[in-house]
Design a protein around this motif. Structure first.
Motif, PDB file in Angstrom:
ATOM      1  N   VAL A 122       1.041  -1.206   0.046  1.00  0.00           N
ATOM      2  CA  VAL A 122       0.045   0.065  -0.197  1.00  0.00           C
ATOM      3  C   VAL A 122       0.758   1.124  -0.063  1.00  0.00           C
ATOM      4  CG1 VAL A 122      -1.420   1.421   1.397  1.00  0.00           C
ATOM      5  CG2 VAL A 122      -2.088  -1.182   0.987  1.00  0.00           C
ATOM      6  N   ARG A 123       0.323   2.331  -0.699  1.00  0.00           N
ATOM      7  CA  ARG A 123       1.217   3.485  -0.827  1.00  0.00           C
ATOM      8  C   ARG A 123       0.216   4.627  -0.479  1.00  0.00           C
ATOM      9  NH1 ARG A 123       5.975   5.366  -3.326  1.00  0.00           N
ATOM     10  NH2 ARG A 123       6.110   7.448  -4.180  1.00  0.00           N
ATOM     11  N   ILE A 124       0.547   5.237   0.612  1.00  0.00           N
ATOM     12  CA  ILE A 124      -0.123   6.646   1.146  1.00  0.00           C
ATOM     13  C   ILE A 124       1.017   7.894   1.032  1.00  0.00           C
ATOM     14  CG2 ILE A 124      -1.319   7.402   3.180  1.00  0.00           C
ATOM     15  CD1 ILE A 124      -2.398   4.703   2.292  1.00  0.00           C
ATOM     16  N   LYS A 125       0.330   8.917   0.387  1.00  0.00           N
ATOM     17  CA  LYS A 125       1.030  10.047   0.101  1.00  0.00           C
ATOM     18  C   LYS A 125       0.833  11.040   1.212  1.00  0.00           C
ATOM     19  CE  LYS A 125       1.912   9.371  -4.739  1.00  0.00           C
ATOM     20  NZ  LYS A 125       1.693  10.046  -6.199  1.00  0.00           N
ATOM     21  N   GLU A 126       1.680  12.091   0.927  1.00  0.00           N
ATOM     22  CA  GLU A 126       1.513  13.218   2.171  1.00  0.00           C
ATOM     23  C   GLU A 126       0.090  13.917   2.558  1.00  0.00           C
ATOM     24  OE1 GLU A 126       3.360  13.024  -0.426  1.00  0.00           O
ATOM     25  OE2 GLU A 126       5.683  13.166   0.075  1.00  0.00           O
ATOM     26  N   GLY A 127      -0.070  14.359   3.635  1.00  0.00           N
ATOM     27  CA  GLY A 127      -1.381  15.031   3.956  1.00  0.00           C
ATOM     28  C   GLY A 127      -2.434  14.032   3.950  1.00  0.00           C
ATOM     29  N   THR A 128      -2.488  12.873   3.818  1.00  0.00           N
ATOM     30  CA  THR A 128      -3.641  11.914   3.594  1.00  0.00           C
ATOM     31  C   THR A 128      -3.802  11.497   5.083  1.00  0.00           C
ATOM     32  OG1 THR A 128      -3.614  11.213   1.495  1.00  0.00           O
ATOM     33  CG2 THR A 128      -4.191   9.652   3.196  1.00  0.00           C
ATOM     34  N   THR A 129      -5.021  11.290   5.605  1.00  0.00           N
ATOM     35  CA  THR A 129      -5.410  10.771   6.787  1.00  0.00           C
ATOM     36  C   THR A 129      -6.199   9.460   6.788  1.00  0.00           C
ATOM     37  OG1 THR A 129      -5.411  13.268   8.027  1.00  0.00           O
ATOM     38  CG2 THR A 129      -6.648  11.338   8.995  1.00  0.00           C
ATOM     39  N   ILE A 130      -5.846   8.348   7.355  1.00  0.00           N
ATOM     40  CA  ILE A 130      -6.853   7.139   7.328  1.00  0.00           C
ATOM     41  C   ILE A 130      -7.047   6.830   8.634  1.00  0.00           C
ATOM     42  CG2 ILE A 130      -6.620   4.742   6.584  1.00  0.00           C
ATOM     43  CD1 ILE A 130      -4.763   5.420   4.406  1.00  0.00           C
ATOM     44  N   LYS A 131      -8.401   6.772   8.863  1.00  0.00           N
ATOM     45  CA  LYS A 131      -8.733   6.315  10.263  1.00  0.00           C
ATOM     46  C   LYS A 131      -9.886   5.137  10.344  1.00  0.00           C
ATOM     47  CE  LYS A 131     -10.669   8.495  14.239  1.00  0.00           C
ATOM     48  NZ  LYS A 131     -11.424   9.899  15.018  1.00  0.00           N
ATOM     49  N   ASP A 132      -9.741   4.279  11.347  1.00  0.00           N
ATOM     50  CA  ASP A 132     -10.605   3.249  11.306  1.00  0.00           C
ATOM     51  C   ASP A 132     -10.973   2.467   9.945  1.00  0.00           C
ATOM     52  OD1 ASP A 132     -10.793   3.871  14.006  1.00  0.00           O
ATOM     53  OD2 ASP A 132     -12.490   5.223  13.767  1.00  0.00           O
ATOM     54  N   SER A 133      -9.866   2.126   9.231  1.00  0.00           N
ATOM     55  CA  SER A 133     -10.405   1.428   7.782  1.00  0.00           C
ATOM     56  C   SER A 133      -9.179   0.373   7.749  1.00  0.00           C
ATOM     57  CB  SER A 133     -10.017   2.826   6.767  1.00  0.00           C
ATOM     58  OG  SER A 133     -11.064   3.657   7.010  1.00  0.00           O
ATOM     59  N   VAL A 134      -9.473  -0.321   6.276  1.00  0.00           N
ATOM     60  CA  VAL A 134      -8.755  -1.329   6.109  1.00  0.00           C
ATOM     61  C   VAL A 134      -8.427  -1.413   4.762  1.00  0.00           C
ATOM     62  CG1 VAL A 134      -8.697  -3.894   5.592  1.00  0.00           C
ATOM     63  CG2 VAL A 134     -10.224  -2.951   7.533  1.00  0.00           C
ATOM     64  N   ILE A 135      -7.296  -1.059   4.596  1.00  0.00           N
ATOM     65  CA  ILE A 135      -6.606  -0.888   3.105  1.00  0.00           C
ATOM     66  C   ILE A 135      -5.976  -2.023   2.463  1.00  0.00           C
ATOM     67  CG2 ILE A 135      -5.230   0.786   1.658  1.00  0.00           C
ATOM     68  CD1 ILE A 135      -7.452   2.144   3.276  1.00  0.00           C
ATOM     69  N   MET A 136      -6.570  -2.751   1.568  1.00  0.00           N
ATOM     70  CA  MET A 136      -6.194  -4.092   1.073  1.00  0.00           C
ATOM     71  C   MET A 136      -4.812  -3.756   0.243  1.00  0.00           C
ATOM     72  SD  MET A 136      -9.783  -6.103   0.468  1.00  0.00           S
ATOM     73  CE  MET A 136     -10.846  -6.488   2.229  1.00  0.00           C
ATOM     74  N   PRO A 137      -4.037  -4.916  -0.211  1.00  0.00           N
ATOM     75  CA  PRO A 137      -2.928  -5.019  -0.983  1.00  0.00           C
ATOM     76  C   PRO A 137      -2.844  -4.416  -2.223  1.00  0.00           C
ATOM     77  CG  PRO A 137      -3.516  -7.448  -0.145  1.00  0.00           C
ATOM     78  CD  PRO A 137      -4.637  -6.479   0.169  1.00  0.00           C
ATOM     79  N   GLY A 138      -1.822  -3.428  -2.480  1.00  0.00           N
ATOM     80  CA  GLY A 138      -1.637  -2.810  -3.606  1.00  0.00           C
ATOM     81  C   GLY A 138      -2.375  -1.588  -3.920  1.00  0.00           C
ATOM     82  N   ALA A 139      -3.358  -0.976  -2.956  1.00  0.00           N
ATOM     83  CA  ALA A 139      -4.043   0.142  -2.999  1.00  0.00           C
ATOM     84  C   ALA A 139      -3.175   1.338  -2.868  1.00  0.00           C
ATOM     85  CB  ALA A 139      -5.065   0.386  -1.836  1.00  0.00           C
ATOM     86  N   GLN A 140      -3.394   2.310  -3.940  1.00  0.00           N
ATOM     87  CA  GLN A 140      -2.459   3.736  -3.914  1.00  0.00           C
ATOM     88  C   GLN A 140      -3.446   4.785  -3.676  1.00  0.00           C
ATOM     89  OE1 GLN A 140       0.992   3.044  -4.998  1.00  0.00           O
ATOM     90  NE2 GLN A 140       0.227   0.893  -4.549  1.00  0.00           N
ATOM     91  N   ILE A 141      -3.001   5.514  -2.558  1.00  0.00           N
ATOM     92  CA  ILE A 141      -3.749   6.749  -2.160  1.00  0.00           C
ATOM     93  C   ILE A 141      -2.947   7.973  -2.386  1.00  0.00           C
ATOM     94  CG2 ILE A 141      -4.959   7.578  -0.124  1.00  0.00           C
ATOM     95  CD1 ILE A 141      -5.505   4.583   0.565  1.00  0.00           C
ATOM     96  N   GLY A 142      -3.567   8.958  -3.097  1.00  0.00           N
ATOM     97  CA  GLY A 142      -2.885  10.252  -3.257  1.00  0.00           C
ATOM     98  C   GLY A 142      -2.801  11.035  -1.770  1.00  0.00           C
ATOM     99  N   LYS A 143      -2.429  12.241  -2.491  1.00  0.00           N
ATOM    100  CA  LYS A 143      -2.173  13.209  -1.137  1.00  0.00           C
ATOM    101  C   LYS A 143      -3.662  14.114  -0.632  1.00  0.00           C
ATOM    102  CE  LYS A 143       2.231  14.857  -3.706  1.00  0.00           C
ATOM    103  NZ  LYS A 143       2.972  16.019  -4.211  1.00  0.00           N
ATOM    104  N   ASN A 144      -3.309  14.244   0.465  1.00  0.00           N
ATOM    105  CA  ASN A 144      -4.510  15.088   1.102  1.00  0.00           C
ATOM    106  C   ASN A 144      -5.910  14.336   1.003  1.00  0.00           C
ATOM    107  OD1 ASN A 144      -2.745  17.463   1.711  1.00  0.00           O
ATOM    108  ND2 ASN A 144      -2.714  17.719  -0.525  1.00  0.00           N
ATOM    109  N   VAL A 145      -5.799  12.979   1.269  1.00  0.00           N
ATOM    110  CA  VAL A 145      -7.119  12.397   1.305  1.00  0.00           C
ATOM    111  C   VAL A 145      -7.563  12.157   2.471  1.00  0.00           C
ATOM    112  CG1 VAL A 145      -8.061   9.979   0.385  1.00  0.00           C
ATOM    113  CG2 VAL A 145      -6.356  11.253  -1.113  1.00  0.00           C
ATOM    114  N   HIS A 146      -8.691  11.935   2.859  1.00  0.00           N
ATOM    115  CA  HIS A 146      -9.249  11.743   4.097  1.00  0.00           C
ATOM    116  C   HIS A 146     -10.252  10.429   3.952  1.00  0.00           C
ATOM    117  CE1 HIS A 146     -10.529  12.274   8.121  1.00  0.00           C
ATOM    118  NE2 HIS A 146     -11.842  11.737   7.812  1.00  0.00           N
TER     119      HIS A 146
END
Length: 380
Positions: free
Chosen positions: A316-340
């Motif tokens: 999994v790839r999480i970029k700058e400014g992103t917040t992830i709370k109470d979640s499940v991120i499964m294999p290979g997911a790509q998440i950009g900047k400033n995502v909530h």
């Protein structure tokens, strides 16, 4: 040569209640807990219980599941006297092809079971999260001279109407089976785990399919038939963590429970390891801006955002400014900047573009396999 026991894992269900997560893969192949897939728990239970001949019955979208299991090396099921066999539907001489129910799936694969000549057959589901010693259940089955043993777990009476309920006498002999009763008489819910004496079950299935072919399902047809004919049917009481992860809510809850080191599964128990397919991934990398609190982050992750009470699976790839709370991120997911992202399950290889907000309030938000939300940012 006679084998004492053979396990048959029923892993062909479509899992429609998991929605987007099972559009392209079978439910037992859905990722869980960062580095596992759901079926890993049942396979590992077999190995830890000393059961080394396992048939996995597949049907719906089996490609990922087949690839994951492979030749069984990751579970030690590739030896001279052990093995895991993928059993898929096929056209028989009388034209039958698709499995019509759990018992029908076993009937269609009698040739495999007969080739191992077992005394007992253990019927399992491939979509539950739990640790269980099947050897103990087998010993109780023998002690009671049972024809069939059904594993049960105590549930609240409020929940009981969602399950098949076993009513027993003082010796735990099952005297009545009720499928999802409106007014349950007991709190003993069937876990969908059965031990049959193979010779007897074989005759029951053969007689049925020679006559009317109505023995399609273990819960709806076989167990009631056993009770009606006076077979020795006993309940095996299971004490421990068990979760049917067949809905989005239950899958999310089980993952959230998995995060905590003191969870009932005790994944760190070296005496009862949960095995999975061996893969080689680089170490995870946390940048200076990355912040992780009460979360599980596994191999190959890149984290430049804030992670709280969540699971990041392999790659999994999480970029700058992103917040992830109470979640499940499964294999290979790509998440950009400033995502909530909050209270969500993000499917395998999903892509979430910059500035996206994923939070549906009380309900669990689901991003599907390979789903793209927003525009992918290829920078960095």
């Amino acid at each position: 040569m006679k084998t004492e026991i053979v396990a048959m894992i029923l892993a062909g269900g479509q899992g429609t209640r998991l929605g987007k997560l099972t559009e392209t893969i079978a439910k037992p192949a859905v990722p869980f807990g960062g580095r596992y897939r759901i079926i890993d728990f049942t396979l590992s239970n077999c190995v830890n219980s000393g059961i080394h001949n396992v048939g996995v019955v597949t049907q719906y979208q089996p490609l990922t599941l087949n690839s994951h299991i492979g030749n069984g090396t990751s579970w030690g099921l590739d030896g001279i006297d052990s093995g895991v066999t993928i059993l898929q539907p096929y056209s028989s001489s009388d034209g039958e092809k698709w499995f019509q129910g759990t018992a029908h799936a076993v009937y269609q694969n009698m040739a495999y079971i007969d080739s191992l000549n077992p005394e007992y057959v253990l019927i399992l589901s491939g979509d539950h999260i739990y640790k269980m010693d099947y050897e103990d259940m087998l010993e109780k089955h023998k002690d009671k001279k049972a024809s069939l043993s059904v594993s049960v777990i105590e549930v609240s009476l409020e929940e009981a109407s969602r399950f098949g309920i076993m009513n027993t006498d003082e010796a735990d002999r099952i005297i009545e089976f009720e499928e999802k009763p409106a007014k349950p008489k007991s709190d003993l819910a069937s876990m969908g785990i059965y031990i049959f004496n193979w010779d007897r079950l074989r005759k029951v299935l053969m007689n049925s399919y020679a006559k009317d072919g109505l023995m399609l399902d273990f819960g709806k047809h076989v167990i009631p038939a056993y009770l009606e004919s006076g077979e020795a049917v006993f309940a095996y009481r299971f004490k421990g963590y068990w979760k049917d992860v067949g809905t989005i809510d239950s899958l999310w809850e089980a993952n959230m429970e998995f995060i905590h080191l003191d969870n009932e599964l005790n994944i760190s128990d070296e005496n009862w390891r949960i095995y999975s397919r061996n893969t080689i991934s680089p170490p995870h990398f946390i940048t200076k801006s990355g912040c992780i609190h009460q979360s599980l982050v596994v191999d190959g992750c890149y984290v430049a955002g804030t992670i709280e009470n969540s699971i990041l699976s392999t790659g999994v790839r999480i970029k700058e400014g992103t917040t992830i709370k109470d979640s499940v991120i499964m294999p290979g997911a790509q998440i950009g900047k400033n995502v909530h992202i909050e209270r969500a399950i993000v499917g395998e290889d999903a892509v979430i573009g910059d500035n996206a907000i994923i939070n549906s309030g009380e309900e669990i938000y689901v991003v599907g396999y390979n789903e793209v939300i927003g525009v992918k940012n290829d920078e960095d």
